[in-house]
Write a protein that holds these residues in place. Structure first.
Motif, short mmCIF file in Angstrom:
data_model
loop_
_atom_site.label_atom_id
_atom_site.label_comp_id
_atom_site.label_asym_id
_atom_site.label_seq_id
_atom_site.Cartn_x
_atom_site.Cartn_y
_atom_site.Cartn_z
N ASN A 53 21.73 23.33 14.72
CA ASN A 53 20.99 24.39 14.74
C ASN A 53 21.00 25.90 14.00
O ASN A 53 20.08 26.84 13.51
CB ASN A 53 20.38 24.21 16.44
N GLN A 54 22.14 26.13 14.46
CA GLN A 54 22.30 28.48 14.18
C GLN A 54 22.98 28.08 12.63
O GLN A 54 21.95 29.26 12.16
CB GLN A 54 24.04 28.39 14.95
N LEU A 55 22.97 27.29 12.02
CA LEU A 55 23.28 27.23 10.35
C LEU A 55 21.82 27.45 10.10
O LEU A 55 21.90 27.89 9.08
CB LEU A 55 24.29 26.03 9.91
N LEU A 56 21.55 26.67 10.39
CA LEU A 56 19.99 26.47 9.88
C LEU A 56 18.61 27.66 10.40
O LEU A 56 17.37 28.20 9.37
CB LEU A 56 19.01 24.83 10.24
N GLU A 57 19.14 27.96 11.77
CA GLU A 57 18.80 29.15 12.01
C GLU A 57 18.24 30.46 10.76
O GLU A 57 18.21 31.51 10.37
CB GLU A 57 18.46 29.43 13.37
#
Length: 164
Positions: A53-57
């Motif tokens: 999720n952090q990478l996608l954000e």
């Protein structure tokens, strides 16, 4: 003599109940261990999904910056048709990628929510199993006390019979 047989039957019954309680305790311990392992796996999955999720954000933010830069470049270029069309295509691709990243982020967030719900469910299940195990252990201890008491009574009875 029939009273002795009755005591023997009770002892036999108590032993059987104690064995049953022990078997159930072992089974519940196994279930608790399995649930703890599942819970650990879910926690690892949560961590993995949070990282993703952090990478996608981060990717979404980068893509949004790229979209802003592209829009700014389009505004500056003005009338250069071919170049403008290329930038518009790039902008469209970036917007599609941003939408895809946004969808992925929503999916990951939904999976995180579902995983949190499942983790809560398994935590409650583990607590219930632990409570059940504790009850069985208490019953086992009570039965052991009763067994020892009955055993003492039997020995006392045997001593009295021996004295007669």
């Amino acid at each position: 003599m029939s009273q002795l047989e009755g005591i023997k039957n009770k002892l036999s019954s108590l032993r059987l109940e104690a064995d049953t309680a022990q078997a159930q305790t072992e089974e519940l311990k196994g279930k608790v261990k399995t649930l703890e392992q599942e819970n650990l796996a879910k926690e690892n999955e949560i961590k993995s999904l949070q990282h993703r999720n952090q990478l996608l954000e981060t990717n979404v933010e980068k893509l949004e910056e790229d979209v802003k830069k592209s829009k700014h470049e389009i505004g500056e270029i003005g009338q250069q048709g071919t170049h403008n069309e290329a930038l518009q295509r790039r902008l469209q691709i970036l917007e599609e990628e941003a939408e895809e990243s946004d969808r992925n982020t929503r999916e990951v967030n939904e999976k995180l929510r579902q995983t949190d719900v499942k983790a809560g469910h398994f935590e409650r299940k583990v607590q219930a199993l632990e409570a059940s195990r504790d009850q069985w252990e208490e019953k086992y201890e009570e039965m052991a006390k009763k067994y020892n008491h009955v055993k003492k009574e039997l020995e006392d009875f045997q001593v009295e019979i021996g004295n007669i």
